[in-house]
Design an enzyme around this catalytic site. Structure first.
Site, PDB file in Angstrom:
ATOM      1  N   GLY A 126       0.768  -1.315   0.069  1.00  0.00           N
ATOM      2  CA  GLY A 126       0.055   0.116   0.114  1.00  0.00           C
ATOM      3  C   GLY A 126       0.736   1.125  -0.089  1.00  0.00           C
ATOM      4  O   GLY A 126       1.913   1.475   0.495  1.00  0.00           O
ATOM      5  N   ARG A 150      -2.294   8.384   3.726  1.00  0.00           N
ATOM      6  CA  ARG A 150      -2.599   9.121   5.068  1.00  0.00           C
ATOM      7  C   ARG A 150      -1.243   9.518   5.832  1.00  0.00           C
ATOM      8  O   ARG A 150      -1.585  10.164   6.887  1.00  0.00           O
ATOM      9  CB  ARG A 150      -3.864   8.466   5.852  1.00  0.00           C
ATOM     10  CG  ARG A 150      -5.030   8.660   5.065  1.00  0.00           C
ATOM     11  CD  ARG A 150      -6.171   8.062   5.608  1.00  0.00           C
ATOM     12  NE  ARG A 150      -6.245   6.545   5.409  1.00  0.00           N
ATOM     13  CZ  ARG A 150      -6.998   5.542   5.971  1.00  0.00           C
ATOM     14  NH1 ARG A 150      -7.977   5.867   6.617  1.00  0.00           N
ATOM     15  NH2 ARG A 150      -7.018   4.420   5.500  1.00  0.00           N
ATOM     16  N   ASN A 181     -14.200  -7.934  12.347  1.00  0.00           N
ATOM     17  CA  ASN A 181     -12.967  -8.351  11.540  1.00  0.00           C
ATOM     18  C   ASN A 181     -11.864  -7.776  11.861  1.00  0.00           C
ATOM     19  O   ASN A 181     -11.679  -6.395  11.535  1.00  0.00           O
ATOM     20  CB  ASN A 181     -13.273  -8.585  10.012  1.00  0.00           C
ATOM     21  CG  ASN A 181     -12.264  -8.895   9.093  1.00  0.00           C
ATOM     22  OD1 ASN A 181     -11.504  -9.558   9.484  1.00  0.00           O
ATOM     23  ND2 ASN A 181     -12.248  -8.146   8.131  1.00  0.00           N
ATOM     24  N   TYR A 220      38.934  16.447  18.367  1.00  0.00           N
ATOM     25  CA  TYR A 220      38.737  16.772  17.033  1.00  0.00           C
ATOM     26  C   TYR A 220      39.548  18.187  16.529  1.00  0.00           C
ATOM     27  O   TYR A 220      39.172  19.216  17.435  1.00  0.00           O
ATOM     28  CB  TYR A 220      37.132  16.968  16.737  1.00  0.00           C
ATOM     29  CG  TYR A 220      36.577  17.132  15.533  1.00  0.00           C
ATOM     30  CD1 TYR A 220      37.145  16.299  14.359  1.00  0.00           C
ATOM     31  CD2 TYR A 220      35.814  18.233  15.049  1.00  0.00           C
ATOM     32  CE1 TYR A 220      36.756  16.672  13.006  1.00  0.00           C
ATOM     33  CE2 TYR A 220      35.526  18.385  13.926  1.00  0.00           C
ATOM     34  CZ  TYR A 220      35.741  17.500  12.723  1.00  0.00           C
ATOM     35  OH  TYR A 220      35.436  17.635  11.588  1.00  0.00           O
TER      36      TYR A 220
END
Length: 452
Positions: free
Chosen positions: A13, A17, A172, A372
């Site tokens: 899909g 949305r 379902n 650094y």
């Protein structure tokens, strides 16, 4: 005889949305893509083969599966023509022959392996189709599961239901399991004679009933089948997942004084006896050994924490932070790519990066390992028992020997040997009475500024 199982993950899909360039199923829950939660549940439930149906963002999904070491057959759904069409995209795998076939969605990350295993048990007992449903007090919008004498006779959608069917609270959940020897025949009989012109997998229930097959519905928790369609639902699923993992850790003997404020990553490893104070965030690849205490408002990522160590409050551990037993990283400290040996203390307002701290060493407040130079990283090594005075800057590459002392406020650019004391600051001078003259001058400047 062991039953062979194929699990088909529907992940084609677009997820419009979500309003994201990232395919919906790759959005993370607990730091892990949703589709991986579904895959892990299937694997735990004993699936022998995985087929992932892809479409939108197929290349990104393939990369994600590969990066997580997933052995799956990817199948392309060329057109978005419904869920039955998506399952049929895996027909070549289905036709290899399986006893059980589970069809599930890549955006249902909360499904439990036990739920899938229960569906397989029903297939083993003789069911040809099993629909996984859930009970809810608010069934509006869901398809209702109509069961008569143990047979699932229909799935009725909200807009097509009569009043008696709308009163049904058994709904379902979308996940289905099939007799693998009969699934192909069911798919062949599903048509697209509906308003959208799509092939719905739920129509397999009507087809199976028409063929006299045994169709069952089983109850899972609503959380198990909860899908994600937008960012609001994603946030809700994340919350549920976090609640589950917090409960698991609590039951495993981990103490949390405010569990709802602690956030875990899917791969967080914590041993029993650990105490976690409020507002702690675990990023990826963190392990914590027994007896450690993680104090409030700490952020950990890529860190290994030894037994009985103490972190925070307000500490940040970045990738490569390795703390041994009884080590301590205190408030407002940051540690990155550094080993802190047993009993060493980094207590206050300190940055330790690209470093090795020896056992029992004490790092004073405000200390910085200057690792650094604008282009390259360099390492600082601090020996066992060394004492680093507050507000020191240690310019790497640098080695400070065992039991050495560094004077507070020093900038150290050269190695300091074992048992030596390193100074790296200007000599203090004291001018007696000068403060009176200084205040007078400052006051005069202030008065002058008022007149202009």
């Amino acid at each position: 005889m062991t039953r062979k199982c194929l699990t088909i993950i529907l992940a084609a899909g677009k997820g419009t949305r979500m309003k994201s360039d990232l395919p919906k199923v790759l959005h993370p829950v607990g730091g892990l893509p949703m589709v991986m939660h579904a895959i892990n549940a299937a694997k735990t439930a004993g699936t022998d083969r995985l087929a992932v149906v892809t479409g939108h963002g197929a290349e990104l999904l393939d990369e994600a599966l590969k990066s997580h070491g997933v052995d799956a057959q990817t199948c392309i759904q060329k057109e978005q023509l419904g869920t039955a069409n998506a399952v049929d995209a895996a027909r070549s795998v289905i036709d290899e022959g399986f006893d059980d076939v589970i069809a599930m969605f890549g955006d249902t990350p909360l499904v439990k392996p036990e739920t899938l295993a229960d569906a397989r048990e029903k297939l083993k007992a003789g069911a040809d189709v099993v629909v996984i449903g859930f009970e809810t007090d608010n069934p509006f919008g869901y398809g209702r599961l109509v069961v008569k004498d143990g047979q699932l006779t229909a799935i009725v959608e909200e807009k097509e239901a009569i009043d008696a069917e709308r009163a049904i609270t058994f709904c379902n959940g979308g996940l289905m399991a099939f007799n693998g020897r009969k699934l192909g025949g069911l798919l062949d009989k599903i048509d697209n004679k509906n308003a959208k012109g799509e092939f719905y997998l739920t129509d397999a229930v009507a087809v199976a009933n028409a063929q006299g097959l045994h169709v069952e519905a089983m109850i899972a928790s609503e959380e198990d089948v909860l899908g994600v369609n937008n960012r609001v639902e994603l946030a809700n699923v994340e919350q549920i997942w976090q609640e589950r993992i917090r409960e698991k850790h609590l039951l495993d003997g981990i103490s949390m004084t405010a569990p709802h404020t602690v956030f875990f990553h899917h791969d967080t490893k914590i041993e029993s006896g650990v105490v976690i104070e409020p507002n702690v965030f675990f990023g990826p690849k963190v392990s914590v050994e027994k007896g450690a205490r993680i104090r409030a408002f700490s952020h950990l990522e890529g860190a290994q924490i030894g037994a009985n160590a103490e972190i925070g409050p307000f500490a940040r551990l970045r990738p490569g932070a390795n703390l041994s037993e009884k080590a301590k990283v205190g408030n407002f400290c940051e540690v990155k790519n550094a080993d802190i040996a047993e009993g060493a203390k980094v207590n206050h307002l300190t940055y330790i990066g690209d470093a090795s701290i020896g056992a029992g060493a004490n790092i004073g407040a405000g200390t910085i390992t200057c690792n650094y130079d604008g282009m390259n990283k360099a390492k600082t090594t601090i020996g066992a028992g060394a004492f680093i005075g507050s507000n020191s800057s240690l310019v790497a590459p640098l080695t400070i020997g065992d039991n050495a002392y560094i004077a507070s406020g020093s900038v150290i650019t050269n190695d300091v040997p074992v048992d030596a004391v390193g100074f790296g600051r200007a000599r203090q001078e004291t001018k007696l009475g000068l403060a009176v003259k200084l205040r007078a001058r400052i006051k005069a400047m202030k008065e002058a500024s008022k007149k202009t």
